[in-house]
Scaffold this active site. Sequence first.
Site, PDB file in Angstrom:
ATOM      1  NE  ARG A   1     -28.202 -16.492  36.050  1.00 43.85           N
ATOM      2  CZ  ARG A   1     -29.433 -16.141  36.515  1.00 43.85           C
ATOM      3  NH1 ARG A   1     -28.926 -17.748  36.839  1.00 43.85           N
ATOM      4  NH2 ARG A   1     -29.589 -15.884  37.588  1.00 43.85           N
TER       5      ARG A   1
ATOM      6  CB  ILE B   1      -9.174   7.826  -0.693  1.00 44.14           C
ATOM      7  CG1 ILE B   1      -8.886   8.523  -2.093  1.00 44.14           C
ATOM      8  CG2 ILE B   1      -8.877   6.606  -1.862  1.00 44.14           C
ATOM      9  CD1 ILE B   1      -9.767   8.271  -2.946  1.00 44.14           C
TER      10      ILE B   1
ATOM     11  CG  PHE C   1     -22.375 -10.651  25.243  1.00 38.54           C
ATOM     12  CD1 PHE C   1     -23.251 -11.326  24.283  1.00 38.54           C
ATOM     13  CD2 PHE C   1     -22.903 -10.268  26.329  1.00 38.54           C
ATOM     14  CE1 PHE C   1     -24.293 -11.171  24.113  1.00 38.54           C
ATOM     15  CE2 PHE C   1     -24.087 -10.665  26.501  1.00 38.54           C
ATOM     16  CZ  PHE C   1     -25.107 -10.891  25.351  1.00 38.54           C
TER      17      PHE C   1
ATOM     18  CG  HIS D   1      -2.132  -0.893   1.101  1.00 36.78           C
ATOM     19  ND1 HIS D   1      -1.434  -2.271   1.732  1.00 36.78           N
ATOM     20  CD2 HIS D   1      -2.881  -1.271   0.963  1.00 36.78           C
ATOM     21  CE1 HIS D   1      -2.327  -3.687   1.885  1.00 36.78           C
ATOM     22  NE2 HIS D   1      -3.634  -2.323   1.744  1.00 36.78           N
TER      23      HIS D   1
ATOM     24  NE  ARG E   1     -22.912 -15.599  39.070  1.00 31.53           N
ATOM     25  CZ  ARG E   1     -23.654 -14.957  38.698  1.00 31.53           C
ATOM     26  NH1 ARG E   1     -23.689 -13.941  38.472  1.00 31.53           N
ATOM     27  NH2 ARG E   1     -24.760 -15.454  39.279  1.00 31.53           N
TER      28      ARG E   1
ATOM     29  CG  ASP F   1     -10.915   8.887   5.447  1.00 35.17           C
ATOM     30  OD1 ASP F   1     -11.309   9.432   6.279  1.00 35.17           O
ATOM     31  OD2 ASP F   1      -9.760   9.295   4.033  1.00 35.17           O
TER      32      ASP F   1
ATOM     33  CG  HIS G   1      -5.601   1.268  -0.704  1.00 39.72           C
ATOM     34  ND1 HIS G   1      -6.199   2.437   0.903  1.00 39.72           N
ATOM     35  CD2 HIS G   1      -5.975   0.217  -0.570  1.00 39.72           C
ATOM     36  CE1 HIS G   1      -6.815   1.346   1.588  1.00 39.72           C
ATOM     37  NE2 HIS G   1      -5.974   0.127   1.581  1.00 39.72           N
TER      38      HIS G   1
ATOM     39  CG  HIS H   1     -27.923 -13.633  27.067  1.00 37.70           C
ATOM     40  ND1 HIS H   1     -29.228 -13.140  25.618  1.00 37.70           N
ATOM     41  CD2 HIS H   1     -27.659 -12.832  27.842  1.00 37.70           C
ATOM     42  CE1 HIS H   1     -28.816 -11.915  25.370  1.00 37.70           C
ATOM     43  NE2 HIS H   1     -28.473 -11.490  27.200  1.00 37.70           N
TER      44      HIS H   1
ATOM     45  CG  ASN I   1      -6.614   9.140   2.321  1.00 35.07           C
ATOM     46  OD1 ASN I   1      -7.508   8.757   2.276  1.00 35.07           O
ATOM     47  ND2 ASN I   1      -5.458   8.328   2.771  1.00 35.07           N
TER      48      ASN I   1
ATOM     49  CD  GLU J   1     -19.866  -6.626  24.769  1.00 33.85           C
ATOM     50  OE1 GLU J   1     -21.093  -6.944  25.723  1.00 33.85           O
ATOM     51  OE2 GLU J   1     -20.234  -5.860  23.657  1.00 33.85           O
TER      52      GLU J   1
ATOM     53  CB  SER K   1     -23.644 -10.577  35.293  1.00 34.63           C
ATOM     54  OG  SER K   1     -24.941  -9.972  35.593  1.00 34.63           O
TER      55      SER K   1
ATOM     56  N   GLY L   1      -3.638  -3.753  11.742  1.00 28.53           N
ATOM     57  CA  GLY L   1      -4.184  -4.492  10.181  1.00 28.53           C
ATOM     58  C   GLY L   1      -5.801  -3.994  10.009  1.00 28.53           C
TER      59      GLY L   1
END
Length: 671
Positions: free
Chosen positions: A523, A194, A440, A35, A360, A162, A265, A476, A192, A414, A387, A124
């Site tokens: 849980r 682009i 998640f 590039h 947990r 961008d 580019h 979930h 730029n 997250e 939680s 990257g």
Amino acid sequence: MDITTLRATHPDHWNKATAIRALAMDAVQAANSGHPGMPMGMADVATVLFQNHLKFDASAPRWADRDRFILSAGHGSMLIYALLHLSGYADVTLDQIRNFRQWGAITAGHPEYGHVSGVETTTGPLGQGLANAVGFAIAEESLRARFGAKTVDHRTWVIAGDGCLMEGISQEAIGLAGMQKLSRLIVLWDNNDISIDGKISLSDATDQRARFAASGWKVLSCDGHDPADIDRALTEAKKSDRPVLVDCKTHIGYGSKKQDSASAHGSPLGDAEIAATKAVYGWDHGPFVIPADIKAAWEAIGQRGASVRADWEARFAALPAARQAEFTRVMSGETPKRLLATIRAYKRDLTEKQPKVATRKASEMALAVINPVMPETIGGSADLSGSNLTKTSDMTVFNADNRKGRYIHYGIREHGMAAAMNGMALHGGIRAYGGTFMCFTDYARGAMRLSALMGVPVVYVMTHDSIGLGEDGPTHQPVEHLAICRATPNTLTFRPADAVETLEAWEIALTETNRPSILALSRQNLPTLRTEFTARNLTAQGGYVLAEATGKRQAILMATGSEVEIAMAARALLEAEGIGTRVVSMPCMELFSAQPESYRRKVLPPGPVRVAIEAAIRQPWDRFLLGERGRDGKADFIGMTGFGASAPAERLYAEFGITAEAAAASVKAML
């Protein structure tokens, strides 16, 4: 500013910036890929940054109080490689530039942490560097509050494009940074207009300046090809009490016939176009040739920070010895000497008291012991503190009014959380952990993969790890997520069965130096199964015999997490019928797979039928069911084959057939 005016008005600057452009064009052409457009467009901004503002010493790339420079737009990697080579970083030789993107070269297609001394993070995947930078800035604020401005006093500079700003992670990152008022964070936007497909207007109409301002940032702008204007903006940025976006209006492929087009580019310009562009530049030098006077001018820039570093080293040497030792320890990643003894004492307590708690909760209990003796930990959660149970009572909240706080409310971010944790760990001096629901991990996946790729020892506290979370239902309930985590190279995935294994998992995670850890936590409450104290960390073996068969061994039950309790109940049923049954707890498949073959054979010998029990999909288990001396027809899996459902946990386990009775029946059917 047009090239003619720029050359005439700022000839010394022009020569230095053109050296960057020439190396970028030549290296991409030699590699026949890469590039060139972005380095050509941002060369003026980068030159002003390195010459006038960035605090660094090329001869000491790991100096603790250096400014951090992050090229979030990592596709423009020849920008940073050219900067490092020109300013005198010893490992970025001209041969490395010539071998850009080739096997064995440190100059990879996108900058990779650990390969090149001046590359602070792997970039990257767009937006990741920007989000990492938030973590770098948090680490700087935290360490400055702890050790003082005479020891820690630096900035984090980012070049983002961008594309970085279009990625969703960018909003997570800038929202967090704005709320935290991270004034040492300065983002230079390569505006730029682009992307690969063409003009940005094809896909986006966002007013980026307004977006950053709305998120609590100071917004400045400059002509990205006017060194005086760039210098003015960067000087003003350093005075801000908030994070700063500098809108640098640039031209991609500056000076070439492909300027301001997508064709600049991501592909070589071609020999003829390079020659024509160099003629426009007034650069009458062959490929990879940098005149001695220009190289010397750049090397002087690389040496500019040597006196600043020497002053810092003198101040550091004047600190009390204990203060020096503690700063050196945390920056090196070495754990406190008291940690192991503290963990062992607490493990003895657990085996005596045998609490029945969710893992947990067991994690919270472990952290309550660990955090007071490990002051470099910074924890947090993506809006699930109550939680995930990631905040311990000794922790206060890190924010703009309390930089000594060690707990971060990340909000529902997250991906931004995971990327910021990577940044904190990469900065040094911080052991970062953060929590959300296991399901998640999908939202955090991009940053979690980079944790593994970079070898960053962050800890992901992923609770509500199965259908055992119950009524929240299949949206979930993680089913495929353990397999995804285990499939990721250089990652440790722990699913502890009780409070003892949870503590052992934390011990391993916090002493790791080159890979991340994932703690998949329940849980629902689970009994303590490890009721005899041993100083040895059995979880470090990955899998081990939890309960041996009485009499002739005919079956081996393997399980993790909440299903180890089910395996123990199935063993009781089988033993009552005279079927000798061994139970193997497998809290970490990666660590078990790394054990010597002799140990694995001892745990999983040939002969007995095997059943694996886990409230997730089968995929990761076939190695241990069909491999490792197992065989088809004498192996079975009790677990999930599809998504879950909404109901109390007990009903779900019964409906999906993840029961002791089902496991026992499977064994008997195979005997």
